[in-house]
Design a protein around this motif. Structure first.
Motif, PDB file in Angstrom:
ATOM      1  N   ASP A 363       0.840  -1.187   0.000  1.00 39.08           N
ATOM      2  CA  ASP A 363       0.000   0.000   0.000  1.00 39.08           C
ATOM      3  C   ASP A 363       0.877   1.239   0.000  1.00 39.08           C
ATOM      4  O   ASP A 363       2.060   1.199   0.339  1.00 39.08           O
ATOM      5  CB  ASP A 363      -0.958   0.002   1.205  1.00 39.08           C
ATOM      6  N   GLY A 364       0.289   2.356  -0.388  1.00 40.40           N
ATOM      7  CA  GLY A 364       0.985   3.630  -0.437  1.00 40.40           C
ATOM      8  C   GLY A 364       0.050   4.699  -0.959  1.00 40.40           C
ATOM      9  O   GLY A 364      -1.048   4.415  -1.462  1.00 40.40           O
ATOM     10  N   ALA A 365       0.485   5.961  -0.840  1.00 42.94           N
ATOM     11  CA  ALA A 365      -0.326   7.041  -1.387  1.00 42.94           C
ATOM     12  C   ALA A 365      -0.459   6.908  -2.895  1.00 42.94           C
ATOM     13  O   ALA A 365      -1.479   7.255  -3.487  1.00 42.94           O
ATOM     14  CB  ALA A 365       0.292   8.389  -1.025  1.00 42.94           C
ATOM     15  N   LYS A 366       0.596   6.367  -3.533  1.00 42.13           N
ATOM     16  CA  LYS A 366       0.580   6.148  -4.981  1.00 42.13           C
ATOM     17  C   LYS A 366       1.383   4.887  -5.292  1.00 42.13           C
ATOM     18  O   LYS A 366       2.453   4.673  -4.734  1.00 42.13           O
ATOM     19  CB  LYS A 366       1.172   7.347  -5.711  1.00 42.13           C
ATOM     20  N   ILE A 367       0.867   4.053  -6.186  1.00 42.35           N
ATOM     21  CA  ILE A 367       1.579   2.863  -6.639  1.00 42.35           C
ATOM     22  C   ILE A 367       1.655   2.914  -8.162  1.00 42.35           C
ATOM     23  O   ILE A 367       0.632   3.034  -8.842  1.00 42.35           O
ATOM     24  CB  ILE A 367       0.889   1.562  -6.195  1.00 42.35           C
ATOM     25  N   PRO A 379       1.814 -11.836 -23.525  1.00 39.78           N
ATOM     26  CA  PRO A 379       1.354 -10.589 -22.899  1.00 39.78           C
ATOM     27  C   PRO A 379       2.524  -9.815 -22.312  1.00 39.78           C
ATOM     28  O   PRO A 379       3.620 -10.353 -22.118  1.00 39.78           O
ATOM     29  CB  PRO A 379       0.400 -11.087 -21.796  1.00 39.78           C
ATOM     30  N   SER A 380       2.305  -8.544 -22.043  1.00 40.79           N
ATOM     31  CA  SER A 380       3.341  -7.736 -21.403  1.00 40.79           C
ATOM     32  C   SER A 380       3.580  -8.257 -19.986  1.00 40.79           C
ATOM     33  O   SER A 380       2.714  -8.892 -19.389  1.00 40.79           O
ATOM     34  CB  SER A 380       2.909  -6.268 -21.359  1.00 40.79           C
ATOM     35  N   HIS A 381       4.768  -7.985 -19.454  1.00 34.79           N
ATOM     36  CA  HIS A 381       5.096  -8.472 -18.121  1.00 34.79           C
ATOM     37  C   HIS A 381       5.617  -7.327 -17.257  1.00 34.79           C
ATOM     38  O   HIS A 381       6.153  -6.329 -17.756  1.00 34.79           O
ATOM     39  CB  HIS A 381       6.135  -9.605 -18.178  1.00 34.79           C
ATOM     40  N   LEU A 382       5.461  -7.494 -15.965  1.00 35.66           N
ATOM     41  CA  LEU A 382       5.818  -6.472 -14.994  1.00 35.66           C
ATOM     42  C   LEU A 382       7.336  -6.352 -14.891  1.00 35.66           C
ATOM     43  O   LEU A 382       8.049  -7.349 -14.792  1.00 35.66           O
ATOM     44  CB  LEU A 382       5.222  -6.837 -13.630  1.00 35.66           C
ATOM     45  N   THR A 383       7.857  -5.124 -14.918  1.00 33.00           N
ATOM     46  CA  THR A 383       9.290  -4.885 -14.734  1.00 33.00           C
ATOM     47  C   THR A 383       9.596  -4.050 -13.502  1.00 33.00           C
ATOM     48  O   THR A 383      10.699  -4.113 -12.976  1.00 33.00           O
ATOM     49  CB  THR A 383       9.884  -4.175 -15.958  1.00 33.00           C
ATOM     50  N   GLU A 384       8.622  -3.288 -13.011  1.00 33.19           N
ATOM     51  CA  GLU A 384       8.898  -2.416 -11.864  1.00 33.19           C
ATOM     52  C   GLU A 384       7.611  -2.008 -11.177  1.00 33.19           C
ATOM     53  O   GLU A 384       6.590  -1.770 -11.838  1.00 33.19           O
ATOM     54  CB  GLU A 384       9.658  -1.169 -12.333  1.00 33.19           C
ATOM     55  N   ILE A 385       7.654  -1.949  -9.858  1.00 31.62           N
ATOM     56  CA  ILE A 385       6.563  -1.390  -9.056  1.00 31.62           C
ATOM     57  C   ILE A 385       7.153  -0.318  -8.149  1.00 31.62           C
ATOM     58  O   ILE A 385       8.172  -0.543  -7.495  1.00 31.62           O
ATOM     59  CB  ILE A 385       5.852  -2.459  -8.218  1.00 31.62           C
ATOM     60  N   HIS A 386       6.516   0.818  -8.130  1.00 30.81           N
ATOM     61  CA  HIS A 386       7.019   1.961  -7.370  1.00 30.81           C
ATOM     62  C   HIS A 386       5.892   2.476  -6.472  1.00 30.81           C
ATOM     63  O   HIS A 386       4.876   2.958  -6.958  1.00 30.81           O
ATOM     64  CB  HIS A 386       7.472   3.055  -8.344  1.00 30.81           C
ATOM     65  N   ALA A 387       6.067   2.321  -5.162  1.00 29.77           N
ATOM     66  CA  ALA A 387       5.090   2.823  -4.189  1.00 29.77           C
ATOM     67  C   ALA A 387       5.647   4.092  -3.564  1.00 29.77           C
ATOM     68  O   ALA A 387       6.778   4.107  -3.076  1.00 29.77           O
ATOM     69  CB  ALA A 387       4.810   1.775  -3.111  1.00 29.77           C
ATOM     70  N   ILE A 388       4.858   5.154  -3.577  1.00 31.72           N
ATOM     71  CA  ILE A 388       5.320   6.471  -3.134  1.00 31.72           C
ATOM     72  C   ILE A 388       4.386   6.982  -2.043  1.00 31.72           C
ATOM     73  O   ILE A 388       3.170   6.901  -2.158  1.00 31.72           O
ATOM     74  CB  ILE A 388       5.334   7.458  -4.311  1.00 31.72           C
ATOM     75  N   GLY A 389       4.985   7.510  -0.977  1.00 35.66           N
ATOM     76  CA  GLY A 389       4.195   8.119   0.091  1.00 35.66           C
ATOM     77  C   GLY A 389       3.716   7.108   1.100  1.00 35.66           C
ATOM     78  O   GLY A 389       2.719   6.435   0.871  1.00 35.66           O
ATOM     79  N   SER A 390       4.432   7.008   2.231  1.00 35.18           N
ATOM     80  CA  SER A 390       4.075   6.048   3.287  1.00 35.18           C
ATOM     81  C   SER A 390       3.905   4.653   2.699  1.00 35.18           C
ATOM     82  O   SER A 390       2.934   3.953   2.967  1.00 35.18           O
ATOM     83  CB  SER A 390       2.796   6.488   4.003  1.00 35.18           C
TER      84      SER A 390
END
Length: 837
Positions: A363-367, A379-390
């Motif tokens: 969880d975060g203010a923005k993911i 299909p496309s595949h995940l390369t990065e997840i960025h959680a911002i704010g707490s």
């Protein structure tokens, strides 16, 4: 995070299928255009009318090019300004003057006065589709559009059938309350009732809108309660649309479709109670905005207003939520970026490893999620997840089973929980050959925290400014105490690092284990060895002591610890509380240790401090201290040993006693201080004995004493220390807790005091009385030479410090009841009589 990619991707596809793909073609172009042109032409004045053997022909041209032609086999006048056309046909021509669209009706009636036209019976229409919808109903690619040629005569057309059609010229409305049916290729659309307003240039399908066919090669079914179309603004509005295709479903209270001039979909809006369903997965939101390219492939999608994702998959249920979700796609419709904002949360339970499931969440203010396009049809595949704010992420794993412990299938598996939090968390992913996505690295910045909770109450928490975690690649041999989940190769935390390490509770105990707290500039965790290394001004505190060193390594598997680079340790043992104890009691003694390095063994509760003979490790408590190359503490046996580094090295100790009162009001005896040098020293905390062996030299209050062995007995000034819970810093014996009671030196004893020299086999020193008892053997009796009292020999000699009287107690080994022989030689100053006995 693979979960979010696969489950949100179909949202975009469903948005593209949201009625517009078909309705825009059938209703927006075909039905709309046919009805409009048909009724406007019927009511238009100034047309040319001719009669021939084939019937009546109505036609009109503009600048030499035909616009339309109406043919009827027969025409009849009904009276009152009414006309009837039988077997009528309407031909509409394109810009090149070629026939394009046909409209047929068996019976048509026109009321010239009321300006109302009615079609009796069925009306049929054959409408040429837009250029982009040729080739069997599919949307052309950009290359096909640029290189397009005129359609062959066999190109597919849109077929329309209805009945009961009425056109009211004054209102500019053509309407029917009968069934309307569209056919194009493999797709059909029906509605109950239709209304076309020529003044507003709008078309309405009044009820029960249904569509069936293929979209992108998949079966498609669309329903809506109502549909409106604005030709001027190229907008279609749908009420309660329901789109189903390939097991997927989309519903909303309303939808708005924006079309381009070529009839392709430009964007789609879903309003109120938007629900997207794919098998066990469901996404709900208040609003959906999607844009599509000229090939009707989704390019962006935005879900807003209480966005919730639920997956009821029994093996891997999941739940997610956010205020807004934005998705960006490439030209093939594959997602390249997903951004969830407004308290974004995602959680799931993995029941593959255990029936109870392993919980994971973020969880975060923005993911923000970044994707790479797939190769070919992948299909496309995940390369990065960025959680911002707490930002916060957590996951459970199966805890390692204790070695040698039998497995108990009747109990649920023990779980270990790992939590990571920071102001900013970024995780990179890699795809394996089997197309599975696994985390590669995690980067945390700003107020980072790594917390691990084990099933027996063990807890490890570390905080810092930055955090980097490297995960093991799947199917490697990297050792890990975890099963069924990804393993950590290493973790590095830097900047103002603070750690909290709580040990497991003792078996059968209801209280938590002891805790160790610490600070450092850097913490490095190695997943294979499970060793946490702290560097940079490390300071560790436990319930029974503290350690300060440049580097400290903690083994999280064995709970052992290593300190190096100059160690400062402090231990304070607590005494058990008694009914008579009070807060004003004398504080417990504190043991201080300085060493080059140290090792703490958790299982044996053994601590070793290292130095050299030239720079020995040093331990002190109050005025007493010990220096040696090696200091060894046994927390279970409660012993303390000191050893030199080389065979000719020595252990140095200082023992002290308190001041003792004297009798008859005389001044008290001064505190005793003795310094001991010996190759070995061993201290037993339970017996309060310090043993020196293999050659002993003592100086200080006693003068200078030499012997083979010595034992110092201490009188405790505090109650025996309590045993401590186990921690990374093991509870240690309390060396020299108290003052000197007595000292026994034996084995070729020699004592030197100012003006006095004595020899014997054993010397007993009692600190409270400040006296000495020197004993010998029959073959080697005790002997003292004193500058004032002369030479005294006997079995036992009792005396005090220098200048005191020497008392002869008898000969060692004399029969009971018989005194031994005593030899005394006394010397007097010149001028006085010399006496011999």
């Amino acid at each position: 995070m693979r979960l979010s990619i696969q489950r949100l991707r179909w949202v975009l596809i469903a948005g593209a299928l949201l009625l517009v793909f078909v309705l825009a073609v059938f209703i927006g172009y075909g039905r709309y255009r046919a009805l409009k042109e048909y009724r406007q032409i019927i009511a238009r004045s100034g047309v040319s009318i001719t009669h021939d053997s084939n019937g009546v022909t109505y036609s009109q041209s503009l600048k030499g090019k035909k616009i339309f032609t109406i043919r009827a086999k027969t025409e009849s006048t009904l009276g009152g300004g009414k006309y009837a056309l039988h077997d009528a046909e309407l031909l509409l021509y394109n810009r090149n003057g070629d026939a394009a669209d046909h409209i047929y009706g068996s019976e048509m009636e026109y009321d010239e006065n009321a300006q109302v036209a009615r079609a009796k019976g069925e009306v049929f229409m054959d409408i040429q589709p837009p250029q982009g919808l040729a080739n069997g109903g599919r949307t052309q690619t950009q290359t096909e559009i640029q290189t397009s040629r005129p359609r062959p005569a066999s190109a597919p057309v849109i077929h329309v059938r209805t009945s009961g059609l009425v056109y009211m010229r004054k209102l500019g409305v053509a309407a029917t309350d009968e069934q309307v049916e569209f056919n194009y290729g493999d797709m059909t659309c029906t509605a109950l009732g239709a209304e076309f307003n020529t003044n507003e240039n709008t078309l309405k399908l009044l009820a029960n809108v249904h569509m069936d066919g293929l979209a992108h090669g998949k079966p498609l079914h669309v329903t809506a309660a109502h549909a409106d179309m604005s030709r001027d603004e190229s907008i279609a509005n749908l009420t309660t649309p329901v789109v189903t295709s390939d097991g997927r479903k989309m519903t909303a209270d309303a939808a708005v479709i924006y079309l381009r001039h070529d009839g392709s979909i430009e964007s789609v809006q879903g309003n109120n109670h938007v629900v997207l369903t794919d098998k066990t997965q469901q996404i709900t939101a208040n609003h959906l905005d999607a844009t599509l390219n000229a090939q009707s492939i989704p390019q962006t999608a935005k879900l807003t207003g209480d966005v919730v994702m639920v997956d009821s998959n029994p093996v891997r249920p999941a739940h997610g939520s956010a205020a807004v979700v934005d998705v960006v796609m490439n030209a093939q419709g594959q997602p390249t970026k997903l951004m969830a904002t407004g308290t974004a949360k995602l959680s799931m339970v993995d029941r593959k490893s255990t029936p109870s499931g392993l919980t994971r969440s973020m969880d975060g203010a923005k993911i923000i999620a970044i994707f790479a396009p797939g190769q070919g049809k992948s299909p496309s595949h995940l390369t990065e997840i960025h959680a911002i704010g707490s930002a916060h992420a957590s996951g459970q794993s199966l805890a390692a089973q204790t070695k040698g412990a039998p497995a108990d299938s009747s109990k649920p598996p023990a779980l270990k929980n790992v939590q990571v939090s920071a102001d900013d968390l970024r995780t990179t992913f890699t795809q394996t050959a089997d197309r599975k996505v696994h985390p590669e690295r995690l980067y945390g910045t700003g107020h980072t925290q790594l917390q691990q909770d084990a099933p027996l109450g063990e807890q490890e928490i570390s905080t810092g400014d930055t955090l980097v975690i490297l995960f093991a690649a799947p199917h490697t041999d990297v050792a890990s105490s975890e099963s069924g989940t990804m393993s950590i190769v290493s973790a590095v935390q830097t900047g103002n690092v603070v750690i909290h390490d709580r040990a497991a509770a003792k078996p059968g105990s209801t209280t938590v284990g002891s805790a160790t707290n610490g600070t450092a500039e850097r913490a490095t965790y190695d997943g294979q060895s499970q060793i946490l290394t702290l560097t940079g001004g490390v300071h560790l505190d436990s319930e029974n002591g503290s350690v300060v060193a440049p580097t400290v390594s903690l083994n999280q598997s064995t709970q052992d610890a290593e300190a190096s680079g100059g160690v400062q340790a402090t231990f304070q043992n607590s005494s058990p509380k008694t009914p008579n104890s009070s807060s004003s009691s004398k504080p417990e003694p504190v043991t201080h240790i300085l060493a080059a390095s140290a090792h703490f063994d958790h299982a044996t509760r053994f601590a070793t401090f290292y130095g050299t003979d030239a720079a020995p490790a040093r331990m002190w408590q109050d005025a007493s201290q010990v220096q040696a190359a090696t200091l060894l503490f046994d927390g279970i046996k409660r012993t303390f040993s000191a050893r030199p580094g080389k065979p000719d090295g020595l252990v140095h100790a200082i023992l002290a006693s308190n001041a003792f009162p004297s009798k008859s009001g005389a001044p008290p005896h001064l505190p005793s201080v003795i310094r001991v040098a010996s190759p070995k020293m061993d201290y037993n905390d339970l017996q309060r004995e310090a043993t020196f062996s293999d050659g002993v030299t003592i100086d200080g209050t006693m003068g200078e004493v030499r012997g083979q062995h010595a034992v110092a007995f201490l009188t405790p000034t505090h109650a025996p220390p309590a045993m401590h819970p186990v921690s990374n810093l093991p509870s240690q014996p309390n060396p020299f807790n108290g003052s000197i009671d007595r000292v026994v030196i034996y084995g070729t004893v020699q004592i030197d005091q100012p003006g006095r020299h004595g020899t014997g086999e054993q010397l007993l020193y009692t600190a409270a009385k400040a006296n000495y008892v020197l004993t010998g053997t029959p073959s080697n009796p005790a002997h003292i030479t004193d500058t004032l009292q002369g030479s005294v020999t006997g079995a036992t000699l009792i005396f005090g410090n220098a200048g005191s009287t020497i008392v002869v107690a008898g000969e060692q080994g004399a029969p009971k009841g018989k005194g031994g022989r005593v030899h005394t030689e006394t010397y007097v100053h010149p001028g006085k009589k010399e006496e011999r006995q």
